[in-house]
Design a protein around this motif. Sequence first.
Motif, PDB file in Angstrom:
ATOM      1  N   THR A   1      21.961 -17.195 -22.359  1.00 55.49           N
ATOM      2  CA  THR A   1      23.255 -17.172 -23.042  1.00 55.49           C
ATOM      3  C   THR A   1      23.039 -17.471 -24.513  1.00 55.49           C
ATOM      4  O   THR A   1      22.012 -18.026 -24.910  1.00 55.49           O
ATOM      5  CB  THR A   1      24.240 -18.204 -22.448  1.00 55.49           C
TER       6      THR A   1
ATOM      7  N   ARG B   1      20.814 -21.107 -13.898  1.00 53.71           N
ATOM      8  CA  ARG B   1      20.721 -19.732 -13.397  1.00 53.71           C
ATOM      9  C   ARG B   1      20.023 -18.793 -14.359  1.00 53.71           C
ATOM     10  O   ARG B   1      19.190 -17.998 -13.977  1.00 53.71           O
ATOM     11  CB  ARG B   1      22.127 -19.219 -13.084  1.00 53.71           C
ATOM     12  N   ARG B   2      20.368 -18.885 -15.652  1.00 53.89           N
ATOM     13  CA  ARG B   2      19.870 -17.925 -16.632  1.00 53.89           C
ATOM     14  C   ARG B   2      18.773 -18.479 -17.542  1.00 53.89           C
ATOM     15  O   ARG B   2      18.135 -17.731 -18.253  1.00 53.89           O
ATOM     16  CB  ARG B   2      21.015 -17.443 -17.517  1.00 53.89           C
TER      17      ARG B   2
ATOM     18  N   ARG C   1      27.073 -24.712 -26.907  1.00 61.86           N
ATOM     19  CA  ARG C   1      27.174 -25.187 -25.514  1.00 61.86           C
ATOM     20  C   ARG C   1      27.820 -26.574 -25.464  1.00 61.86           C
ATOM     21  O   ARG C   1      28.664 -26.847 -24.612  1.00 61.86           O
ATOM     22  CB  ARG C   1      25.785 -25.249 -24.869  1.00 61.86           C
TER      23      ARG C   1
ATOM     24  N   SER D   1      24.950 -22.313 -15.860  1.00 64.99           N
ATOM     25  CA  SER D   1      24.381 -21.154 -16.553  1.00 64.99           C
ATOM     26  C   SER D   1      22.946 -21.429 -16.986  1.00 64.99           C
ATOM     27  O   SER D   1      22.079 -20.558 -16.891  1.00 64.99           O
ATOM     28  CB  SER D   1      25.242 -20.808 -17.769  1.00 64.99           C
TER      29      SER D   1
ATOM     30  N   TRP E   1      30.691 -18.394 -26.517  1.00 64.08           N
ATOM     31  CA  TRP E   1      29.423 -18.468 -25.805  1.00 64.08           C
ATOM     32  C   TRP E   1      29.420 -17.330 -24.804  1.00 64.08           C
ATOM     33  O   TRP E   1      30.414 -17.106 -24.103  1.00 64.08           O
ATOM     34  CB  TRP E   1      29.401 -19.838 -25.154  1.00 64.08           C
ATOM     35  N   THR E   2      28.346 -16.552 -24.740  1.00 66.65           N
ATOM     36  CA  THR E   2      28.312 -15.370 -23.888  1.00 66.65           C
ATOM     37  C   THR E   2      26.889 -15.074 -23.438  1.00 66.65           C
ATOM     38  O   THR E   2      25.934 -15.706 -23.895  1.00 66.65           O
ATOM     39  CB  THR E   2      28.934 -14.170 -24.636  1.00 66.65           C
ATOM     40  N   GLU E   3      26.737 -14.089 -22.580  1.00 64.77           N
ATOM     41  CA  GLU E   3      25.414 -13.681 -22.123  1.00 64.77           C
ATOM     42  C   GLU E   3      24.645 -13.017 -23.260  1.00 64.77           C
ATOM     43  O   GLU E   3      25.189 -12.188 -23.995  1.00 64.77           O
ATOM     44  CB  GLU E   3      25.525 -12.719 -20.945  1.00 64.77           C
TER      45      GLU E   3
ATOM     46  N   LEU F   1      29.975 -25.317 -15.956  1.00 68.05           N
ATOM     47  CA  LEU F   1      29.616 -23.916 -16.220  1.00 68.05           C
ATOM     48  C   LEU F   1      28.427 -23.805 -17.164  1.00 68.05           C
ATOM     49  O   LEU F   1      27.548 -22.968 -16.973  1.00 68.05           O
ATOM     50  CB  LEU F   1      30.816 -23.142 -16.759  1.00 68.05           C
ATOM     51  N   VAL F   2      28.381 -24.642 -18.182  1.00 65.93           N
ATOM     52  CA  VAL F   2      27.246 -24.629 -19.108  1.00 65.93           C
ATOM     53  C   VAL F   2      25.966 -25.003 -18.366  1.00 65.93           C
ATOM     54  O   VAL F   2      24.942 -24.315 -18.467  1.00 65.93           O
ATOM     55  CB  VAL F   2      27.493 -25.569 -20.311  1.00 65.93           C
TER      56      VAL F   2
END
Length: 134
Positions: free
Chosen positions: A118, A112-113, A91, A109, A42-44, A105-106
């Motif tokens: 992601t 935030r994003r 995720r 994210s 999992w990444t940006e 963190l998931v």
Amino acid sequence: MAPTFDELASAKYVLLTTFRKDSTPVPTPLWVAAEDNRLFVWTETNSYKVKRIKRDPRVTIAVCGKRGQPDGETVRASAEVLGEEGTNYVRGLIAKKYGATGWLLVKGSLLRRGRRGTIGVAITLDDSNVTNEN
């Protein structure tokens, strides 16, 4: 000796190496989860690794430490950038494997994003260089 699928799947971190147009390797340590003989990271969404995978799905993967120091040999694989449904699935796998930290963190994210910030990546190992321990 090359790591088995099970060793890669159970690792806390894997070193995913993608390749620039000039074949320069670019290694990145990532969390990994596994299911159905595929590994998932999992990444940006806008990361260069995603752009490189879309251009060239050939990658290598190895077990590594938190800072990306390889812990053994690498194996050849191919990577596929997943869509929205696949990303949501990844995720969930990451949150499940990494417990409270993964879940936080998931969710952080996502806040935030947003959902499109992601993306999930599926990794299929080349049959010629790795086996299951089952």
